[in-house]
Design a protein around this motif. Structure first.
Motif, PDB file in Angstrom:
ATOM      1  N   LEU A  68      35.561 -84.211  81.984  1.00 36.82           N
ATOM      2  CA  LEU A  68      36.618 -85.134  82.387  1.00 36.82           C
ATOM      3  C   LEU A  68      36.024 -86.417  82.959  1.00 36.82           C
ATOM      4  O   LEU A  68      35.146 -86.384  83.822  1.00 36.82           O
ATOM      5  CB  LEU A  68      37.553 -84.473  83.407  1.00 36.82           C
ATOM      6  CG  LEU A  68      38.538 -83.438  82.848  1.00 36.82           C
ATOM      7  CD1 LEU A  68      39.400 -82.860  83.954  1.00 36.82           C
ATOM      8  CD2 LEU A  68      39.422 -84.046  81.763  1.00 36.82           C
ATOM      9  N   GLY A  69      36.518 -87.542  82.448  1.00 33.76           N
ATOM     10  CA  GLY A  69      36.016 -88.838  82.889  1.00 33.76           C
ATOM     11  C   GLY A  69      34.749 -89.275  82.199  1.00 33.76           C
ATOM     12  O   GLY A  69      34.228 -90.363  82.477  1.00 33.76           O
ATOM     13  N   LYS A  70      34.236 -88.445  81.286  1.00 36.34           N
ATOM     14  CA  LYS A  70      32.986 -88.758  80.594  1.00 36.34           C
ATOM     15  C   LYS A  70      33.248 -89.274  79.181  1.00 36.34           C
ATOM     16  O   LYS A  70      34.284 -88.999  78.577  1.00 36.34           O
ATOM     17  CB  LYS A  70      32.105 -87.508  80.513  1.00 36.34           C
ATOM     18  CG  LYS A  70      31.762 -86.868  81.850  1.00 36.34           C
ATOM     19  CD  LYS A  70      30.730 -87.671  82.595  1.00 36.34           C
ATOM     20  CE  LYS A  70      30.367 -87.001  83.922  1.00 36.34           C
ATOM     21  NZ  LYS A  70      29.782 -85.676  83.748  1.00 36.34           N
ATOM     22  N   GLN A  71      32.262 -90.002  78.666  1.00 37.16           N
ATOM     23  CA  GLN A  71      32.286 -90.455  77.277  1.00 37.16           C
ATOM     24  C   GLN A  71      31.882 -89.275  76.392  1.00 37.16           C
ATOM     25  O   GLN A  71      30.840 -88.650  76.605  1.00 37.16           O
ATOM     26  CB  GLN A  71      31.311 -91.617  77.072  1.00 37.16           C
ATOM     27  CG  GLN A  71      31.300 -92.208  75.677  1.00 37.16           C
ATOM     28  CD  GLN A  71      32.456 -93.154  75.406  1.00 37.16           C
ATOM     29  OE1 GLN A  71      33.197 -93.505  76.335  1.00 37.16           O
ATOM     30  NE2 GLN A  71      32.638 -93.555  74.168  1.00 37.16           N
ATOM     31  N   VAL A  72      32.733 -88.946  75.421  1.00 32.42           N
ATOM     32  CA  VAL A  72      32.463 -87.814  74.539  1.00 32.42           C
ATOM     33  C   VAL A  72      32.630 -88.243  73.091  1.00 32.42           C
ATOM     34  O   VAL A  72      33.242 -89.269  72.789  1.00 32.42           O
ATOM     35  CB  VAL A  72      33.401 -86.622  74.831  1.00 32.42           C
ATOM     36  CG1 VAL A  72      33.260 -86.160  76.278  1.00 32.42           C
ATOM     37  CG2 VAL A  72      34.848 -86.967  74.519  1.00 32.42           C
ATOM     38  N   SER A  73      32.092 -87.425  72.196  1.00 29.19           N
ATOM     39  CA  SER A  73      32.290 -87.651  70.766  1.00 29.19           C
ATOM     40  C   SER A  73      32.594 -86.319  70.099  1.00 29.19           C
ATOM     41  O   SER A  73      32.199 -85.259  70.598  1.00 29.19           O
ATOM     42  CB  SER A  73      31.061 -88.308  70.136  1.00 29.19           C
ATOM     43  OG  SER A  73      29.921 -87.492  70.291  1.00 29.19           O
ATOM     44  N   PHE A  74      33.293 -86.388  68.982  1.00 31.56           N
ATOM     45  CA  PHE A  74      33.635 -85.181  68.246  1.00 31.56           C
ATOM     46  C   PHE A  74      33.813 -85.537  66.777  1.00 31.56           C
ATOM     47  O   PHE A  74      33.965 -86.711  66.410  1.00 31.56           O
ATOM     48  CB  PHE A  74      34.908 -84.531  68.811  1.00 31.56           C
ATOM     49  CG  PHE A  74      36.130 -85.403  68.733  1.00 31.56           C
ATOM     50  CD1 PHE A  74      37.003 -85.338  67.655  1.00 31.56           C
ATOM     51  CD2 PHE A  74      36.422 -86.310  69.758  1.00 31.56           C
ATOM     52  CE1 PHE A  74      38.123 -86.152  67.584  1.00 31.56           C
ATOM     53  CE2 PHE A  74      37.542 -87.123  69.697  1.00 31.56           C
ATOM     54  CZ  PHE A  74      38.405 -87.047  68.611  1.00 31.56           C
ATOM     55  N   VAL A  75      33.767 -84.520  65.944  1.00 28.73           N
ATOM     56  CA  VAL A  75      33.911 -84.724  64.504  1.00 28.73           C
ATOM     57  C   VAL A  75      35.229 -84.120  64.042  1.00 28.73           C
ATOM     58  O   VAL A  75      35.560 -82.983  64.379  1.00 28.73           O
ATOM     59  CB  VAL A  75      32.733 -84.084  63.735  1.00 28.73           C
ATOM     60  CG1 VAL A  75      32.956 -84.227  62.225  1.00 28.73           C
ATOM     61  CG2 VAL A  75      31.420 -84.712  64.150  1.00 28.73           C
ATOM     62  N   ARG A  76      35.984 -84.890  63.287  1.00 28.66           N
ATOM     63  CA  ARG A  76      37.235 -84.416  62.716  1.00 28.66           C
ATOM     64  C   ARG A  76      37.302 -84.895  61.270  1.00 28.66           C
ATOM     65  O   ARG A  76      37.197 -86.099  61.014  1.00 28.66           O
ATOM     66  CB  ARG A  76      38.431 -84.934  63.525  1.00 28.66           C
ATOM     67  CG  ARG A  76      39.780 -84.480  62.995  1.00 28.66           C
ATOM     68  CD  ARG A  76      40.914 -84.996  63.878  1.00 28.66           C
ATOM     69  NE  ARG A  76      41.032 -84.205  65.110  1.00 28.66           N
ATOM     70  CZ  ARG A  76      41.913 -84.472  66.067  1.00 28.66           C
ATOM     71  NH1 ARG A  76      42.716 -85.529  65.954  1.00 28.66           N
ATOM     72  NH2 ARG A  76      41.985 -83.701  67.140  1.00 28.66           N
TER      73      ARG A  76
END
Length: 311
Positions: free
Chosen positions: A263-271
């Protein structure tokens, strides 16, 4: 309870040495039986120091005692010495009409599996490998976020027993000192005709006090304890499932959010083979992750994996 289990509990209580003669008298067995029990404990990975004029002393290691665990949790415990996977043990238990709820437990796993069928490191001692089988028989729309609840129960149990602050990486990993120490795998069996979840198997693998890690995992995986633990695996297992059973759902969900790493962090994901980035802004009560994307839109993740950009 078996003789070696009785002697294990007696050694666990003793801070110093206790003589073989004293053990033989206390349990009304021969000195040979005491010696054989000590040999069995050592075979199971415990380190028992012996001194000619002093007796025996438990130096390191602990023992899983399924009968006592079953009594403490008030559910059946199925213990498999040579388990391929406790998830598989639970599925076989369902096929054989074992009662539920029930806990499937192993001292190690020969073919441990995590999410998406990935293997994970499981040693022959120092780990916790277990699966809880439940029969919720609940409509799909009312299915509980079991992964979220168990993750929070693990965190709460560790806090209460050790005072250590551990965190959760959405959706199913437990971290301590920026290294993964536990993972959770939840599998469900449903009836399509009735739109009902009939069975749930919640698997937990936890690095309690593993002696070593493969070189490729040394910077990623960690232990709950790096020095001799001040409690046993059995105590932690008991506390985890009692916490899961007895803590209100809303309290566990709130704790999950509080202990979130993302929470509050920069994240990445694949869709759909495309990578997206943004800030994790919310975890819903159902355990879904809401990400504010770089283009201003919001994406809600119900499952899958994310990467923390800062790691």
């Amino acid at each position: 309870m078996k003789t070696y289990e009785k002697i294990y509990y007696r050694l666990l209580k003793e801070s110093g040495y206790i003589s073989g003669e004293a053990l033989a008298q206390e349990f009304q067995i021969s000195r040979t039986s005491v010696w054989k029990a000590i040999q069995m404990l050592e075979k199971k990975g415990l380190v028992v120091e012996s001194a000619r004029h002093s007796g025996y002393k438990l130096v390191e290691g602990d023992l899983l005692v399924p009968r006592q665990l079953s009594k403490d949790l008030d559910i059946p415990v199925f213990y498999h010495e040579n388990s391929q996977s406790t998830q598989l043990d639970a599925k076989i238990g369902i096929e054989h009409n074992h009662p539920a709820p029930a806990l499937y437990l192993a001292p190690h796993q020969l073919a441990a599996k995590g999410r998406n069928g990935r293997s994970f490191h499981a040693t022959d001692r120092g780990g916790i490998y277990m699966s809880l089988h439940l029969t919720p028989n609940t409509p799909l729309v009312d299915f509980k976020p079991y992964t979220i609840l168990v993750a929070a129960a693990i965190v709460k149990a560790i806090q209460e027993l050790t005072g250590k602050s551990v965190q959760i990486k959405w959706v199913n990993d437990i971290y301590f000192n920026e290294k993964k120490i536990a993972g959770i795998l939840t599998e469900a069996i449903s009836s399509i005709e009735d739109q009902t979840v009939t069975d749930v198997i919640i698997g937990v693998g936890l690095n309690f006090y593993l002696p070593h890690f493969p070189k490729e995992l040394e910077n990623k995986a960690g232990n709950l304890f790096d020095t001799k633990p001040n409690l046993t695996r059995q105590e932690l297992i008991t506390t985890i499932w009692k916490t899961f059973q007895n803590t209100p759902e809303e309290e566990l969900v709130a704790l999950y959010k509080e202990k979130s790493l993302v929470l509050g962090k920069q994240v990445s994901f694949v869709r759909q083979e495309k990578t997206y980035s943004g800030h994790a802004i919310e975890i819903t009560d159902a355990g879904h992750l809401v990400v504010q994307l770089e283009d201003g839109q919001k994406a809600t993740l119900t499952s899958g994996e994310i990467s923390l950009s800062s790691w």
